[in-house]
Design a protein around this motif. Sequence first.
Motif, PDB file in Angstrom:
ATOM      1  N   SER A  64       0.812  -1.221   0.000  1.00 38.40           N
ATOM      2  CA  SER A  64       0.000   0.000   0.000  1.00 38.40           C
ATOM      3  C   SER A  64       0.843   1.268   0.000  1.00 38.40           C
ATOM      4  N   ALA A 122       1.445   1.652  -3.661  1.00 40.64           N
ATOM      5  CA  ALA A 122       0.204   1.837  -4.413  1.00 40.64           C
ATOM      6  C   ALA A 122      -0.464   3.180  -4.102  1.00 40.64           C
ATOM      7  N   ASP A 128      -1.460  -1.188  -8.671  1.00 43.45           N
ATOM      8  CA  ASP A 128      -0.753  -1.874  -7.591  1.00 43.45           C
ATOM      9  C   ASP A 128      -0.258  -3.261  -7.991  1.00 43.45           C
TER      10      ASP A 128
END
Length: 255
Positions: free
Chosen positions: A231, A234, A242
């Motif tokens: 994350s 992303a 991602d």
Amino acid sequence: MTILRSINTLLITTTLLFSTTAIARQSAPDPAPQGLLYGVGVGINQEIYQGYKRRVIPLALIGYRGEKLSVYGPFASYQLMRAGDLSFSAKLAPRFAGFDDSDSDIFIGMAKRKTSLDAGLGLQYQLADWTVEAETLIDVLGNSNGYESKIKLSNALRFGPVQLSPSLGASYLSDKLVDYYYGVRPEEATLNRAAYQAGSTINYHTGLALSTPILFGGMTRLGIEHHWYGSSIADSPLTDRDTGFSVILSWSRFF
């Protein structure tokens, strides 16, 4: 806790796979040939940066494979110790990453992020056709000043002169490494690109490698991997996805 939970899950999976195949897998592969080699290759990475579709990396391969030293193009390792099925090596590897402001509009006004060179230590454990590899490599050129720790499980399946090796793995990237390549410094922020300080993250991948000696008198290798990015990567304002693929194709031959 997330990092420890992910690593524990991977290690448990490794233990279960070994315990169910140790009896069935009895024969070891033939020793690898040794000597000087040459060849060519190309790597293609599907980038997750906005407006930067792919990175193409041509490779001129001059190398050597010996009892302890292995050099394959820009990658090198030296076996420091071996105890049965466990080996311990020093490693050197380039980091094909980074960008400049000509690669995409999203980078305009940002400082260049440079490719780098990583060095560190690795462990390999082999049980018949199963292999577990773990390594930690640190940026030795001082670009990111970060490090990456990886663990990978692979299995060698032989079909005559063709070997297929499926794999799965995880990698932990330090906060300095992630922030260098995916962060936005305060002075680089614009209305369309917010300042962003990235933290450490874990990426995952699955892959399939094919190798065969039947073409043009040398060894042909094809590797394909699918990556899932953490994350912290992303969520960067520089990225718009991602997941991504990477492919490497090479051919080499001993002198």
